[in-house]
Design a protein around this motif. Structure first.
Motif, PDB file in Angstrom:
ATOM      1  N   ARG A  33       0.802  -1.231   0.000  1.00  0.00           N
ATOM      2  CA  ARG A  33       0.000   0.000   0.000  1.00  0.00           C
ATOM      3  C   ARG A  33       0.834   1.281   0.000  1.00  0.00           C
ATOM      4  NH1 ARG A  33      -3.119  -1.375   3.846  1.00  0.00           N
ATOM      5  NH2 ARG A  33      -4.419  -2.555   2.447  1.00  0.00           N
ATOM      6  N   PRO A  34       1.864   1.429   0.851  1.00  0.00           N
ATOM      7  CA  PRO A  34       2.630   2.682   0.826  1.00  0.00           C
ATOM      8  C   PRO A  34       3.312   2.953  -0.513  1.00  0.00           C
ATOM      9  CG  PRO A  34       3.068   1.468   2.844  1.00  0.00           C
ATOM     10  CD  PRO A  34       2.280   0.557   1.958  1.00  0.00           C
ATOM     11  N   THR A  35       3.809   1.915  -1.161  1.00  0.00           N
ATOM     12  CA  THR A  35       4.464   2.093  -2.457  1.00  0.00           C
ATOM     13  C   THR A  35       3.444   2.492  -3.521  1.00  0.00           C
ATOM     14  OG1 THR A  35       6.140   0.478  -1.856  1.00  0.00           O
ATOM     15  CG2 THR A  35       5.909   0.981  -4.197  1.00  0.00           C
ATOM     16  N   ASN A  36       2.288   1.820  -3.543  1.00  0.00           N
ATOM     17  CA  ASN A  36       1.250   2.171  -4.517  1.00  0.00           C
ATOM     18  C   ASN A  36       0.783   3.607  -4.312  1.00  0.00           C
ATOM     19  OD1 ASN A  36       1.312  -0.371  -5.684  1.00  0.00           O
ATOM     20  ND2 ASN A  36      -0.412  -1.140  -4.495  1.00  0.00           N
ATOM     21  N   ALA A  89      -1.653  -7.915  -4.148  1.00  0.00           N
ATOM     22  CA  ALA A  89      -1.539  -9.292  -3.661  1.00  0.00           C
ATOM     23  C   ALA A  89      -2.497 -10.171  -4.448  1.00  0.00           C
ATOM     24  CB  ALA A  89      -1.859  -9.346  -2.178  1.00  0.00           C
ATOM     25  N   VAL A  90      -2.070 -11.397  -4.710  1.00  0.00           N
ATOM     26  CA  VAL A  90      -2.893 -12.363  -5.420  1.00  0.00           C
ATOM     27  C   VAL A  90      -3.074 -13.565  -4.512  1.00  0.00           C
ATOM     28  CG1 VAL A  90      -3.075 -13.840  -7.459  1.00  0.00           C
ATOM     29  CG2 VAL A  90      -1.999 -11.591  -7.642  1.00  0.00           C
ATOM     30  N   TRP A  91      -4.313 -13.986  -4.358  1.00  0.00           N
ATOM     31  CA  TRP A  91      -4.640 -15.109  -3.482  1.00  0.00           C
ATOM     32  C   TRP A  91      -3.781 -16.334  -3.825  1.00  0.00           C
ATOM     33  CZ3 TRP A  91      -7.859 -14.962   0.616  1.00  0.00           C
ATOM     34  CH2 TRP A  91      -8.170 -16.169   1.220  1.00  0.00           C
ATOM     35  N   GLY A  92      -3.095 -16.846  -2.822  1.00  0.00           N
ATOM     36  CA  GLY A  92      -2.320 -18.070  -2.997  1.00  0.00           C
ATOM     37  C   GLY A  92      -0.939 -17.889  -3.589  1.00  0.00           C
ATOM     38  N   HIS A  93      -0.520 -16.653  -3.822  1.00  0.00           N
ATOM     39  CA  HIS A  93       0.801 -16.390  -4.392  1.00  0.00           C
ATOM     40  C   HIS A  93       1.621 -15.527  -3.433  1.00  0.00           C
ATOM     41  CE1 HIS A  93      -1.493 -17.549  -7.946  1.00  0.00           C
ATOM     42  NE2 HIS A  93      -0.334 -17.890  -8.484  1.00  0.00           N
ATOM     43  N   ALA A  94       2.881 -15.849  -3.308  1.00  0.00           N
ATOM     44  CA  ALA A  94       3.762 -15.092  -2.410  1.00  0.00           C
ATOM     45  C   ALA A  94       4.193 -13.764  -3.027  1.00  0.00           C
ATOM     46  CB  ALA A  94       4.983 -15.929  -2.058  1.00  0.00           C
ATOM     47  N   GLU A  95       4.212 -13.704  -4.339  1.00  0.00           N
ATOM     48  CA  GLU A  95       4.652 -12.493  -5.031  1.00  0.00           C
ATOM     49  C   GLU A  95       3.448 -11.714  -5.557  1.00  0.00           C
ATOM     50  OE1 GLU A  95       7.802 -11.297  -5.218  1.00  0.00           O
ATOM     51  OE2 GLU A  95       8.227 -12.946  -3.844  1.00  0.00           O
ATOM     52  N   PRO A  96       3.517 -10.391  -5.534  1.00  0.00           N
ATOM     53  CA  PRO A  96       2.395  -9.591  -6.034  1.00  0.00           C
ATOM     54  C   PRO A  96       2.331  -9.593  -7.552  1.00  0.00           C
ATOM     55  CG  PRO A  96       4.197  -8.165  -5.386  1.00  0.00           C
ATOM     56  CD  PRO A  96       4.600  -9.556  -5.004  1.00  0.00           C
ATOM     57  N   ASP A 113      -9.705  -0.283  -2.752  1.00  0.00           N
ATOM     58  CA  ASP A 113      -8.944  -1.035  -1.747  1.00  0.00           C
ATOM     59  C   ASP A 113      -9.173  -0.474  -0.346  1.00  0.00           C
ATOM     60  OD1 ASP A 113      -7.968  -2.702  -3.721  1.00  0.00           O
ATOM     61  OD2 ASP A 113      -5.958  -1.816  -3.756  1.00  0.00           O
ATOM     62  N   PHE A 114      -9.172   0.854  -0.221  1.00  0.00           N
ATOM     63  CA  PHE A 114      -9.403   1.460   1.094  1.00  0.00           C
ATOM     64  C   PHE A 114     -10.843   1.238   1.559  1.00  0.00           C
ATOM     65  CE2 PHE A 114      -5.591   4.249   0.221  1.00  0.00           C
ATOM     66  CZ  PHE A 114      -4.810   3.678   1.217  1.00  0.00           C
ATOM     67  N   LEU A 115     -11.800   1.271   0.644  1.00  0.00           N
ATOM     68  CA  LEU A 115     -13.183   0.974   1.034  1.00  0.00           C
ATOM     69  C   LEU A 115     -13.308  -0.461   1.534  1.00  0.00           C
ATOM     70  CD1 LEU A 115     -15.429   2.711  -1.644  1.00  0.00           C
ATOM     71  CD2 LEU A 115     -15.501   3.045   0.831  1.00  0.00           C
ATOM     72  N   GLU A 116     -12.692  -1.402   0.833  1.00  0.00           N
ATOM     73  CA  GLU A 116     -12.749  -2.802   1.257  1.00  0.00           C
ATOM     74  C   GLU A 116     -12.105  -2.978   2.632  1.00  0.00           C
ATOM     75  OE1 GLU A 116     -10.944  -7.170   0.094  1.00  0.00           O
ATOM     76  OE2 GLU A 116     -11.080  -5.654  -1.475  1.00  0.00           O
ATOM     77  N   GLU A 117     -10.998  -2.280   2.839  1.00  0.00           N
ATOM     78  CA  GLU A 117     -10.283  -2.413   4.109  1.00  0.00           C
ATOM     79  C   GLU A 117     -11.059  -1.812   5.278  1.00  0.00           C
ATOM     80  OE1 GLU A 117      -6.416  -0.473   6.260  1.00  0.00           O
ATOM     81  OE2 GLU A 117      -6.317  -0.768   4.100  1.00  0.00           O
ATOM     82  N   THR A 118     -11.685  -0.661   5.070  1.00  0.00           N
ATOM     83  CA  THR A 118     -12.309   0.048   6.185  1.00  0.00           C
ATOM     84  C   THR A 118     -13.808  -0.210   6.333  1.00  0.00           C
ATOM     85  OG1 THR A 118     -12.640   2.011   4.800  1.00  0.00           O
ATOM     86  CG2 THR A 118     -10.626   1.935   6.130  1.00  0.00           C
ATOM     87  N   HIS A 119     -14.500  -0.468   5.221  1.00  0.00           N
ATOM     88  CA  HIS A 119     -15.957  -0.634   5.257  1.00  0.00           C
ATOM     89  C   HIS A 119     -16.379  -1.711   4.265  1.00  0.00           C
ATOM     90  CE1 HIS A 119     -16.482   2.914   7.802  1.00  0.00           C
ATOM     91  NE2 HIS A 119     -15.617   3.527   7.023  1.00  0.00           N
ATOM     92  N   ASP A 120     -15.848  -2.908   4.436  1.00  0.00           N
ATOM     93  CA  ASP A 120     -16.184  -4.009   3.536  1.00  0.00           C
ATOM     94  C   ASP A 120     -17.698  -4.207   3.526  1.00  0.00           C
ATOM     95  OD1 ASP A 120     -15.672  -6.086   1.776  1.00  0.00           O
ATOM     96  OD2 ASP A 120     -15.450  -7.570   3.371  1.00  0.00           O
ATOM     97  N   GLY A 121     -18.289  -4.294   2.349  1.00  0.00           N
ATOM     98  CA  GLY A 121     -19.733  -4.418   2.221  1.00  0.00           C
ATOM     99  C   GLY A 121     -20.443  -3.076   2.164  1.00  0.00           C
TER     100      GLY A 121
END
Length: 159
Positions: A33-36, A89-96, A113-121
């Motif tokens: 997140r900080p890099t993006n 991040a990709v589900w099941g993968h160690a590398e992005p 991404d921020f909406l999902e993190e803070t107010h999913d749904g």
């Protein structure tokens, strides 16, 4: 007289494979997140923008970005052309997964991404609406979030 019931100790629940995968994805997302965010702010700074406002709205299991407005000082301007690279991040993968996308798409990606993190749904039922304010000079993103609730009050009186 007080009766004492024996306390039965149970083992702590074990993490399932899903829990482990989710934890790894969340950890990698937080790391990226900080890099993006920096990549997007670098592009906005290079274009001379001061504020970017992202408006979103959703309800009834559907939600979307309604508008993105960019300002240079007091003037409303177009978002700059050009692309940036965003990692996710990709589900099941160690590398992005690294994806080159327009600056507009990268801004939307950060907002979702921020909406999902803070107010999913946030888009479910009566939903929610609000704004993300990208303050380019401060390099901050502020979320102004409004959640809708339907209220019903009923009373009956028999006399």
């Amino acid at each position: 007289m007080t009766e004492h019931s024996p306390i039965t100790l149970t083992a702590a629940p074990t993490l399932t494979d899903w829990d482990v995968q989710r934890g790894e994805r969340d950890r990698l997302d937080a790391e990226l997140r900080p890099t993006n965010k920096a990549v997007v702010f670098d592009a906005l700074t290079a274009a001379g923008l001061t504020i970017v406002t992202v408006r979103f709205d959703g309800y009834g299991d559907s939600g979307q970005i309604e508008d993105i407005e960019a300002k240079a000082g007091e003037d409303v301007v177009a978002l700059p052309p050009g692309d940036v690279e965003i990692a996710a991040a990709v589900w099941g993968h160690a590398e992005p997964k690294r994806t080159v996308m327009s600056i507009r798409d990268a801004i939307e990606r950060l907002a979702y991404d921020f909406l999902e993190e803070t107010h999913d749904g946030w888009e479910n039922s009566d939903g929610a609406y609000g704004d993300f304010i990208f303050d380019v000079a401060e390099r901050t993103i502020t979320l102004d979030y409004n959640e809708r609730h339907m209220e019903s009050n009923y009373s009956q009186h028999v006399f």
